[in-house]
Design an enzyme around this catalytic site. Structure first.
Site, PDB file in Angstrom:
ATOM      1  N   GLU A 121       2.983  -6.288   7.506  1.00 20.58           N
ATOM      2  CA  GLU A 121       2.910  -4.675   8.350  1.00 20.58           C
ATOM      3  C   GLU A 121       2.582  -4.703   9.557  1.00 20.58           C
ATOM      4  O   GLU A 121       2.672  -3.634   9.877  1.00 20.58           O
ATOM      5  CB  GLU A 121       0.962  -4.630   7.875  1.00 20.58           C
ATOM      6  CG  GLU A 121       0.357  -4.853   6.746  1.00 20.58           C
ATOM      7  CD  GLU A 121       0.581  -5.713   5.927  1.00 20.58           C
ATOM      8  OE1 GLU A 121      -0.741  -4.976   4.679  1.00 20.58           O
ATOM      9  OE2 GLU A 121       0.501  -7.080   6.273  1.00 20.58           O
ATOM     10  N   ALA A 179       0.781  -1.066  -0.035  1.00 19.00           N
ATOM     11  CA  ALA A 179      -0.254   0.290   0.343  1.00 19.00           C
ATOM     12  C   ALA A 179       0.942   1.521  -0.377  1.00 19.00           C
ATOM     13  O   ALA A 179       2.440   0.979   0.334  1.00 19.00           O
ATOM     14  CB  ALA A 179      -1.215  -0.209   1.067  1.00 19.00           C
ATOM     15  N   GLY A 216      -0.112  -5.311   1.078  1.00 20.60           N
ATOM     16  CA  GLY A 216      -1.472  -4.822   0.581  1.00 20.60           C
ATOM     17  C   GLY A 216      -1.291  -6.253  -1.140  1.00 20.60           C
ATOM     18  O   GLY A 216      -2.618  -6.138  -1.825  1.00 20.60           O
ATOM     19  N   GLU A 260      -2.603  -9.510  -0.228  1.00 19.88           N
ATOM     20  CA  GLU A 260      -4.137  -9.039  -0.482  1.00 19.88           C
ATOM     21  C   GLU A 260      -4.421  -9.005  -1.584  1.00 19.88           C
ATOM     22  O   GLU A 260      -4.880  -9.911  -2.053  1.00 19.88           O
ATOM     23  CB  GLU A 260      -4.253  -8.440   0.397  1.00 19.88           C
ATOM     24  CG  GLU A 260      -3.984  -8.224   1.784  1.00 19.88           C
ATOM     25  CD  GLU A 260      -4.366  -7.309   2.741  1.00 19.88           C
ATOM     26  OE1 GLU A 260      -5.163  -7.230   3.372  1.00 19.88           O
ATOM     27  OE2 GLU A 260      -3.885  -5.766   2.419  1.00 19.88           O
TER      28      GLU A 260
END
Length: 688
Positions: A128, A66, A105, A108
């Site tokens: 994370e 992310a 992310g 994911e």
């Protein structure tokens, strides 16, 4: 190939749509990427000619994660959660084609695709936790459904990525694409096979979690209690995996979202995200001319084969850089080389390197008693006794021996680098390179810029630090530089507190509860109370001197501030308590009750005050550099973001008020730093 927006392209080849992200440098999932992906997938899903979709990235990596710069800010751009629901719920197969790193992310994103292929060098994971967070887009719910609860706990609370080969065995990756083969073409071919074989659209959310028993979670918490102490994110991750094991997917994802929001808005994650950027900022050197080249360092000389010198040598040997190590006595040289070998063989015994690796490293080491053997090295690091006269004599000799253009570095912890440089005819080549013990383990390197240190020498020292895996921070010349100068403030207050009314174990308990791995008196016992102490000159002027005079020199003698058993387990010492009480009475100090809040304030706030002075004097380039020093060199808890960030969380005004309250006890000459006062009055922060 049609451009969806500035960073996302869509092309269709023989019924397979290829969506490509080209958002350099790491394809972070920022708003522009999410917007482009959302539009591209909608176009591909709505095109009757498209039967399958391949998701890939240009550049050196798949989606690396992310965009953490967006965290804590008002949302903008397309929703990642909505995009994921759309991909996973699609009626056309979606294949992720992974190279480089697919983390957080980014991974994911891959997990909501129905299939994943990867090159063998790719790495995947959900790290994370290192930012004080948990995977917040369904990762805590999907990962356990593939690898089981136990492996998911390990991966997410540890944060380490796994290679694609291991990922294949775990079911995270469906197929490996040979290195060098066209990944885009391989993705299209894989998608066509999925269609030809009429494979089902595998939706991870529909799978169940293996091994999620209550006993597993209880045992995992117990086994990791020490490692997770003080951190909020690991416990939140455990709760998410428990939810994955016991709740339907949507309810588990709701729990994940609630816990994620609690973390992202909390101080711990703010601190850890701040440190992520601070570490990178530390590599930037103020005042360095643009385009400054570094000097090549292909051979290194180290003077001193003791604990520090040997540890420094290992850093270079590990990177395949030949090292010549010099000692004055054969016995000391042999002992140092034997210690290096033993360290490597212990690592090999744990399976972290092979015996061949051990021999390769040892083969790069040249031990000698002859200082002249350093004539052709590119960098010399001295790690001898912390004595100015000795260091100046040594640097004068090096000046006459070492080739022109070589970097001459001192591993001094406190001493004036300018004075050391004055012993040479080339002060521009002299720099401080302060390693932290054990030097082969600790990540911090203070690079001390002397008044005459050449720009390319400073740049070279910083680059060398990076090459050997250190986090390098520039410091100016003063007694103790950044870290030890501030440490002296903490130590002075710790020593004062035990005379005024606290005891060593009170001070250490408060420090430990704050998040340090150990308190100042435990640390002193571990290092040895006799460092810098001499029996001949000892006058019993301090508690430490009196302990050394009684041969209580720390863990190595079985007694120091604490008593130790044969396994070095400590216990509070009645003898030390009496010694302290007697010493205080002798000095006319009226002891009093001291609460934990005062102990904490007096340990930490004078450090912050000294940090403000260091900033004002230009000894540190920026407040975040001070925090990097304390996180990587002194065990400051990363979830508190370093002393200057911590000052901002407390508030400068509160720090000043406490220092004013304690000022009569803070020692002769104590003064509140003008910068700290200015920030308090203006309501401003040290950090951005």
């Amino acid at each position: 190939m049609a451009a969806i927006n500035e960073v996302i392209d869509l092309s269709v080849e023989d019924g397979v749509a290829v969506i490509t992200s080209n958002h350099q440098p790491v394809n972070a999932l920022s708003a522009i990427v999410r917007d482009g992906l959302t539009a591209a997938f909608e176009q591909a899903f709505g095109d009757p000619a498209v039967q399958a979709i391949v998701l890939t990235c240009a550049g050196r990596t798949f989606f690396a994660g992310a965009d953490i710069s967006e965290f804590g800010k008002p949302p903008k751009g397309a929703s990642l959660h909505a995009l994921f629901d759309r991909i996973e719920g699609a009626d056309k197969p979606v294949v992720a084609a992974i190279h480089g790193t697919s983390l957080g992310g980014g991974f994911e994103t891959a997990l909501v695709c129905h299939y994943r292929i990867a090159v063998p060098s790719a790495k995947v994971g959900l790290p994370e936790v290192k930012l004080g967070l948990l995977p917040g887009a369904g990762g805590t719910q999907r990962l356990p459904r593939i690898v089981g609860a136990a492996k998911a706990l390990e991966m997410m609370t540890g944060g380490a990525p796994v290679g694609a080969k291991a990922g294949l065995a775990m079911g995270l990756v469906d197929e490996l694409v040979p290195e060098g083969e066209n990944l885009r073409a391989a993705g299209i071919a894989f998608a066509k096979r999925v269609l030809a074989e009429k494979r089902p659209l595998r939706k991870i959310r529909t799978m169940s979690v293996a091994g999620g028993s209550p006993e597993l979670f209880a045992e995992f918490r117990k086994a990791n209690a020490k490692a997770f102490r003080g951190f909020e994110a690991p416990e939140a991750i455990i709760q998410c995996v428990e939810a994955a094991a016991t709740l339907p997917f949507d309810e588990g994802q709701a729990a994940e979202r609630r816990l994620f929001m609690g973390l992202v808005q909390g101080v711990q994650s703010q601190a850890q995200r701040y440190m992520f950027f601070s570490e990178r900022a530390a590599a930037k050197i103020d005042g360095l001319p643009e385009g400054t080249a570094v000097r090549p360092v292909k051979k290194v000389g180290i003077i001193g084969a003791g604990t520090m010198g040997g540890g420094i040598a290992m850093n270079f040997l590990n990177r395949g850089i030949p090292v010549t190590i010099v000692e004055t006595q054969q016995a000391a040289l042999d002992r140092g080389v034997a210690t290096i070998r033993k360290n490597y063989e212990n690592t090999a015994a744990k399976g972290r390197m092979t015996q061949d690796d051990v021999e390769k490293r040892m083969g790069l080491l040249t031990p000698t008693l002859d200082l002249n053997a350093l004539a052709d090295v590119d960098l010399v690091i001295e790690a001898v006794f912390e004595n100015m006269a000795i260091k100046k004599e040594l640097f004068a000799k090096l000046d006459a021996i070492v080739k022109p253009g070589a970097v001459l570095a001192s591993n001094t912890s406190y001493l004036d680098v300018n004075e050391i440089a004055s012993a040479t005819k080339r002060p521009q080549d002299v720099v401080g390179m302060h390693f932290f013990s054990p030097a082969n383990v600790m990540k911090l390197l203070e690079v001390v810029r002397g008044a005459k240190t050449a720009p390319d020498v400073l740049a070279t020292a910083m680059e060398v630090g990076k090459q050997i895996g250190k986090v390098a921070v520039v410091a100016g010349v003063c007694h103790g530089f950044i870290g030890n100068r501030m440490l002296a403030q903490r130590q002075a207050q710790a020593n004062a507190l035990i005379l005024e009314g606290a005891l060593p174990w009170d001070v250490d308990r408060v420090a430990f509860d704050f998040g340090w791995p150990m308190g100042p008196f435990q640390m002193s016992d571990l290092a040895g109370l006799d460092i810098g102490w001499s029996k001949e000159t000892s006058k019993g002027a301090t508690i430490r001197e009196r302990l050394c005079e009684q041969d209580r020199r720390g863990q190595k003698t079985g007694a120091g501030f604490y008593d130790y058993d044969a396994k070095r387990n400590r216990s509070n010492s009645a003898l030390v308590e009496k010694l302290i009480l007697d010493f205080a009475a002798e000095k006319g100090i009226q002891r009093r009750q001291i609460d934990d809040q005062e102990i904490l304030e007096r340990l930490v706030y004078p450090m912050i005050n000294e940090g403000a002075k260091i900033l004002s004097e230009g000894i540190a380039q920026r407040a975040s550099d001070i925090d990097v020093v304390w996180i990587y060199g002194y065990g400051w808890p990363v979830y508190r973001g370093g002393p200057m960030f911590y000052a901002d969380t407390v508030g400068a005004a509160k720090v000043v008020a406490a220092l004013q309250k304690h000022a009569p006890r803070l020692g002769e000459g104590f003064a509140i730093a003008p910068l700290l006062r200015e920030l308090a009055q203006a309501g401003k922060r040290f950090t951005g």
